[in-house]
Design a protein around this motif. Sequence first.
Motif, PDB file in Angstrom:
ATOM      1  N   GLU A   1      64.094  63.241 -38.143  1.00 26.22           N
ATOM      2  CA  GLU A   1      63.890  63.222 -36.699  1.00 26.22           C
ATOM      3  C   GLU A   1      62.808  64.213 -36.286  1.00 26.22           C
ATOM      4  N   GLY A   2      62.766  65.366 -36.938  1.00 25.71           N
ATOM      5  CA  GLY A   2      61.722  66.333 -36.636  1.00 25.71           C
ATOM      6  C   GLY A   2      60.345  65.793 -36.964  1.00 25.71           C
ATOM      7  N   HIS A   3      60.201  65.167 -38.132  1.00 28.46           N
ATOM      8  CA  HIS A   3      58.922  64.555 -38.505  1.00 28.46           C
ATOM      9  C   HIS A   3      58.531  63.451 -37.520  1.00 28.46           C
TER      10      HIS A   3
ATOM     11  N   THR B   1      61.127  70.832 -28.598  1.00 28.70           N
ATOM     12  CA  THR B   1      62.284  70.082 -29.084  1.00 28.70           C
ATOM     13  C   THR B   1      62.490  70.241 -30.596  1.00 28.70           C
ATOM     14  N   ILE B   2      61.465  70.644 -31.336  1.00 28.67           N
ATOM     15  CA  ILE B   2      61.677  70.834 -32.774  1.00 28.67           C
ATOM     16  C   ILE B   2      62.223  72.233 -33.078  1.00 28.67           C
ATOM     17  N   GLN B   3      62.543  72.995 -32.039  1.00 26.42           N
ATOM     18  CA  GLN B   3      63.233  74.259 -32.256  1.00 26.42           C
ATOM     19  C   GLN B   3      64.746  74.054 -32.382  1.00 26.42           C
ATOM     20  N   ASP B   4      65.210  72.856 -32.088  1.00 26.23           N
ATOM     21  CA  ASP B   4      66.613  72.508 -32.285  1.00 26.23           C
ATOM     22  C   ASP B   4      66.896  72.422 -33.789  1.00 26.23           C
ATOM     23  N   ARG B   5      68.056  72.896 -34.236  1.00 24.52           N
ATOM     24  CA  ARG B   5      68.356  72.907 -35.675  1.00 24.52           C
ATOM     25  C   ARG B   5      68.446  71.506 -36.265  1.00 24.52           C
ATOM     26  N   ARG B   6      68.669  70.496 -35.435  1.00 24.91           N
ATOM     27  CA  ARG B   6      68.725  69.127 -35.938  1.00 24.91           C
ATOM     28  C   ARG B   6      67.340  68.600 -36.319  1.00 24.91           C
ATOM     29  N   ALA B   7      66.302  69.300 -35.885  1.00 24.59           N
ATOM     30  CA  ALA B   7      64.944  68.910 -36.256  1.00 24.59           C
ATOM     31  C   ALA B   7      64.548  69.427 -37.631  1.00 24.59           C
TER      32      ALA B   7
ATOM     33  N   GLN C   1      61.822  64.456 -25.578  1.00 26.49           N
ATOM     34  CA  GLN C   1      63.130  64.025 -25.102  1.00 26.49           C
ATOM     35  C   GLN C   1      64.214  64.994 -25.561  1.00 26.49           C
ATOM     36  N   PRO C   2      65.059  65.488 -24.654  1.00 23.48           N
ATOM     37  CA  PRO C   2      66.091  66.469 -25.041  1.00 23.48           C
ATOM     38  C   PRO C   2      67.083  65.873 -26.032  1.00 23.48           C
ATOM     39  N   TRP C   3      67.619  66.743 -26.866  1.00 24.73           N
ATOM     40  CA  TRP C   3      68.655  66.338 -27.807  1.00 24.73           C
ATOM     41  C   TRP C   3      70.003  66.249 -27.085  1.00 24.73           C
ATOM     42  N   PRO C   4      70.903  65.415 -27.560  1.00 22.36           N
ATOM     43  CA  PRO C   4      72.261  65.420 -27.000  1.00 22.36           C
ATOM     44  C   PRO C   4      72.905  66.787 -27.211  1.00 22.36           C
ATOM     45  N   PRO C   5      73.769  67.212 -26.310  1.00 22.51           N
ATOM     46  CA  PRO C   5      74.402  68.531 -26.466  1.00 22.51           C
ATOM     47  C   PRO C   5      75.280  68.593 -27.714  1.00 22.51           C
TER      48      PRO C   5
END
Length: 261
Positions: free
Chosen positions: A177-179, A160-166, A200-204
Amino acid sequence: MIGSYVAVGDSFTEGVGDLGPDGAFVGWADRFAVLLADRRPEGDFDYTNLAVRGKLLDQIVEDQLTRAKELAPDLVSFCAGGNDIIRPGTDPDEVAERFERAVADLTSVVGTVLVTTGFDTRGVPVLKHMRGKIATYNLHIRSIADRYGCPVLDLWSLRTIQDRRAWDGDRLHLSPEGHTRVALRAGQVLGLEVPADPDQPWPPLPPRGTLEMRRDNIHWAREYLVPWIGRRLRGESSGDRVVAKGSLSPDDIKMRIEPVA
């Protein structure tokens, strides 16, 4: 029932990218300390964060591990070597040998040593070309952990921390959020019941066009990549004038993370 915790490392453990409302960094280690402190009687928990951004493995060993051994806590989180690995010409096998000597020394004094792998950098500009070195170093860390009985905070497998929002805007450090997700995973590694699922998955997100991504890449290169290269050429470190946080109160940390949790 861990009653004392010392965090050692570089910018990741210092908390760069997780800016609190007072302008100081929080980070996964501070958030993890709160999880640990919540399981102790009030006031019966000691936490010290010795991490400083930009530090290489030998600097962390000399400056931070010496202090950590003096404190002799129940738990030390040890994340180091990442800044060595991303430097051109470094050998992950040789860095791992030095890391192992530090772990052997630390485990002779500390009850539990939590070691940390590196992130999967396949989607990170520039660093994606070092993915093989990072993976090699990660395998060494896991082997060292097996030999010395250390729990492993495996960041490579935390998808889940591979999402750019992390990630923070510099693409090198985690966002708040990543931390938070890393702190939750650290709790899971030690068998704690955590208040949320780090997987937990991120919202699309709406799809991004090629032009938008290109504009973001240009901005990133100008604001972050060029200054980073400049520091390397000048032999400077982002942590040259930074002082470690030192001893922190979990109650104070709670007050600082509430607005950004």
